[in-house]
Design an enzyme around this catalytic site. Sequence first.
Site, PDB file in Angstrom:
ATOM      1  N   GLY A 114       0.817  -1.205   0.000  1.00  0.00           N
ATOM      2  CA  GLY A 114       0.000   0.000   0.000  1.00  0.00           C
ATOM      3  C   GLY A 114       0.849   1.251   0.000  1.00  0.00           C
ATOM      4  O   GLY A 114       1.933   1.295  -0.580  1.00  0.00           O
ATOM      5  N   SER A 115       0.366   2.241   0.709  1.00  0.00           N
ATOM      6  CA  SER A 115       0.990   3.566   0.650  1.00  0.00           C
ATOM      7  C   SER A 115       2.406   3.596   1.182  1.00  0.00           C
ATOM      8  O   SER A 115       3.159   4.521   0.870  1.00  0.00           O
ATOM      9  CB  SER A 115       0.147   4.571   1.429  1.00  0.00           C
ATOM     10  N   THR A 116       2.795   2.589   2.016  1.00  0.00           N
ATOM     11  CA  THR A 116       4.172   2.622   2.502  1.00  0.00           C
ATOM     12  C   THR A 116       5.157   2.526   1.341  1.00  0.00           C
ATOM     13  O   THR A 116       6.291   2.975   1.426  1.00  0.00           O
ATOM     14  CB  THR A 116       4.451   1.478   3.494  1.00  0.00           C
ATOM     15  N   LYS A 146       5.039   4.168  -1.267  1.00  0.00           N
ATOM     16  CA  LYS A 146       5.254   5.501  -1.866  1.00  0.00           C
ATOM     17  C   LYS A 146       6.623   6.041  -1.503  1.00  0.00           C
ATOM     18  O   LYS A 146       7.192   6.872  -2.224  1.00  0.00           O
ATOM     19  CB  LYS A 146       4.157   6.473  -1.409  1.00  0.00           C
TER      20      LYS A 146
END
Lengths: 487, 473
Positions: free
Chosen positions: A216-218, A220
């Site tokens: 997920g966003s980690t 990014k």
Amino acid sequence: MNKPLRRIAMFCGLLVLALLIRDNWLQYVKADELRTHEKNRRVLIERYAQKRGDIIVDGKSITGSERTTGSDFAYKRTYRNGEMWAPVTGYASQAYGATQIESIEDGILTGNDDRLFFRRTLDMVTGKKKEGGNVVTTLNGAAQKAAFEGLGNKKGAVAAIDPSTGAILALASTPSYDPSSFAGNSKDDEKAWTDLESDKNKPLLNRALRETYPPGSTFKVVTAAAALEHGLYTDPDEKTESPLPWTMPDTRTELKNEGSYPSCKDGSLREALRISCNTVFGKIGSDLGKDKMRETAQKFGFNEEQFVPVRATASNFPTQMDRPQTALSSIGQFETAATPLQMAMVASAIANDGKLMEPYMVDQVQAPGLDVISKHAPKELSRPLSAENAQKLQDMMETVVNQGTGTSAKIPGATVGGKTGTAQHGIDNSEKPYAWFISYAKTADGSPVAVAVVVEDSDAHREDISGGGLAAPIAKNVMQAVLDGSK
Amino acid sequence: MSSTTHTSTIGAIGAPSRRNTELGLLVFAVLIPIFAYANVGLAIDGTMPTGMIGYGLGLGLLAAVGHLVVRKFAPYADPLLLPLATLLNGLGLVLIWRLDQSERLQQLQERSFGAFNPAAPNQLMYSAVGIALFVGVLLLLKDHRILQRFTYISMVAAMILLLLPLVPGLGTDVFGAKIWIRLGGFSIQPGEFAKIVIAVFFAGYLMVKRDALALASRRFMGLYLPRGRDLGPILVIWAVSLLILVFENDLGTSLLFFGMFVVMLYVATERTSWIVIGLLMSAAGAVGVASTAGHVKARVDAWLDPFGCYATSGACEQIGQSIMAFGSGGVLGTGLGQGNSDLIGFAANADFIFATVGEELGLAGVMAFLVIYGLIIERGVRTALAARDPFGKLFAAGLSGAFALQIFVVAGGVMGLIPLTGMTMPWLAAGGSSVIANWALIAILIRISDTARRPAPAPAANPDAEMTQVVRP
């Protein structure tokens, strides 16, 4: 009658000679093969004949040995706080074999390792019984406790690394199992084992090393690193070319943010990371292209198994994908999948000014007399980003903790940088999402800890904040424990 | 064959009695087992075994009685036979006692029979009975030639002994082989006694018939073939041993009797043709039975590839365990009391006791044991060579040959050299019949050797020198 008698004597001599030759064949030529034959129970008897060496954490053993009765195996393994340490030790069972450190360092622990040959020979001469050596791990008892207790009844995993060396400080996985419960070979052990095997929550799975989750966003953070490294953007505060709404290339599908964040429009890297803009990072991934993204991801350790020395499953950054898939992969969706260890490595490389150290958890191997047989020397694995870019990224991650989605990881007296994540999974994202948090803590002496936490199917909301809400406090406690210990 | 050759083997005239040599060797033969006994105790629980004095005194007493009787009643006997047999008997006791200490075997017995009975005390008792028989033979049998008178009675007795296990209600089936009878709580292996009795018959019969068998023959392809009617006895013996093989499922006993007969026939007639005929007949018999009888076939399969059928066949597991015990012992062995030869399970202290020697005393120990057995055989054959009468020669040759075959068949069986048969290692294996019968065998050899080495008042005529006598109508 004497002539035939002499021949008979010779014949009898030949019979005895045949026996002598056969015996030499069995006990000299074939001896090793028969001694170690797979059907030879002596191999197992000998293996359990003496106390097994111990696995050491913080100078204290987390394992032990216990005399067993009613079986020809003399000793079985015991574990102190087995559930907490199971992801580190693995198990050593009389009936079900050994895994992980128990298996990899089996030779040292049983005393059969070739490196102990001289000592064994000496012991044989002096009549001393064979002993097993010890395995000293890098783990930090307080951090492990914080991780295990933080996960509590939730399903999830924690991996913490010392960024400057790669030493693994915590490795927790829940639900866990007590390896003591099936260390013997009795009926009780058999029941405990079959119960664990059939448990649908898979307690035997080491989630910290062997389970991959969509990050997920980690992820990014990796995308941001790629943008900086490949010169797409150089300043964290520079405005990016990010339209809002943003339609993914070659499609009519809009990539959505989790909520309404107008500042994502042309938002700087810092701002985009702070509020976790899918649009900004999706576009960065798509602008860089799959090859550059993959290059950076692989420098962080993706697409390769790690041996710490326990094997950790390879995390995945897809190799074959089109442009919209690249955009999705760059925000940790599509086929991107990472182990908690992998995400801890990402955080540690950034905290260590761009240098990724090879993760390891066996610091020393000791002979029975505590003499060190081998000691791990920290080794650089790669340099995913330059020191300059790493510091920029640290700055951005610290903003996330100070003013963004990760405020619950703040630690007074230390600088904390982090990134939250909520990964959707299942068909049409029907399943409960995974809550992620990766972070590091820094003091004046550098960064002593980087950590990744994932919590499975908790009651996470589909907002990014859930990573911050569920996973970040666990990460904070782990970091706090390490910081308290290093004071 | 001149008279000088055989007197040179063991000098008959003016030979020293060598009784003091025997006594010296006996001291070692008693001390070595006592040390071995202490060794087992120290290895297993770190203390001197409590029964040590009892066993040591028992063995010492038996040896002393044996020695005194030999000194008094057979003063010129071979000095090696008694010490060698005592040593084997003593070490056998130690090995059996060692296996009595095995928890694994104790549990196995408790599971199978409800209670564990240590075998060593019984074995000591059997050893005493064996020595008693030894003494009895030396006291009663003043001259072995008396046995000639019982040639045909011996034949009948041997047949009865061999066929006893087939009598319903008397014979018992132990792991497929019907070689045991049960009498008032005791298991007896009549075959062990039949071995000696039938040697009496063969020796007496061949002494009389050797000339006919040797000389009345036709030459064919370089071999002297016997006349058809002279083939009769060998055919009968062959048939009987095949019957044993088929009905008692015992390859060992069958091979032993046929082998003993062929050896004695060859010694009596000096005709190589008998060896050839004997080998062909036993090969034909063995192949024929092995391919039809299931019990024998299983053992042959186990011999060919013990690990191939390890999981499915008990015979394969036994022999596989035995071979692994030998291999695990290596060159020097694990030391007494420290091996795991008890993994063999049933018969670990009987038919398979040699595997314990292999594992705990290693290659060195097994070779020492084989050499001890080899020495007994050698002393036996020397006795045959030295004997002055044809009956004594044949008798000693038959007993030694049978002893050698038995060692070969048993040790070869447990070491996987030949298919396993249900016979016991003389003196080592737990079992009364074997110990008692073998003490009787040693007594007879001692008696013959005493007669052979005794300084003759007047040199007796050498029977070999009287070739002209033998042509009879």
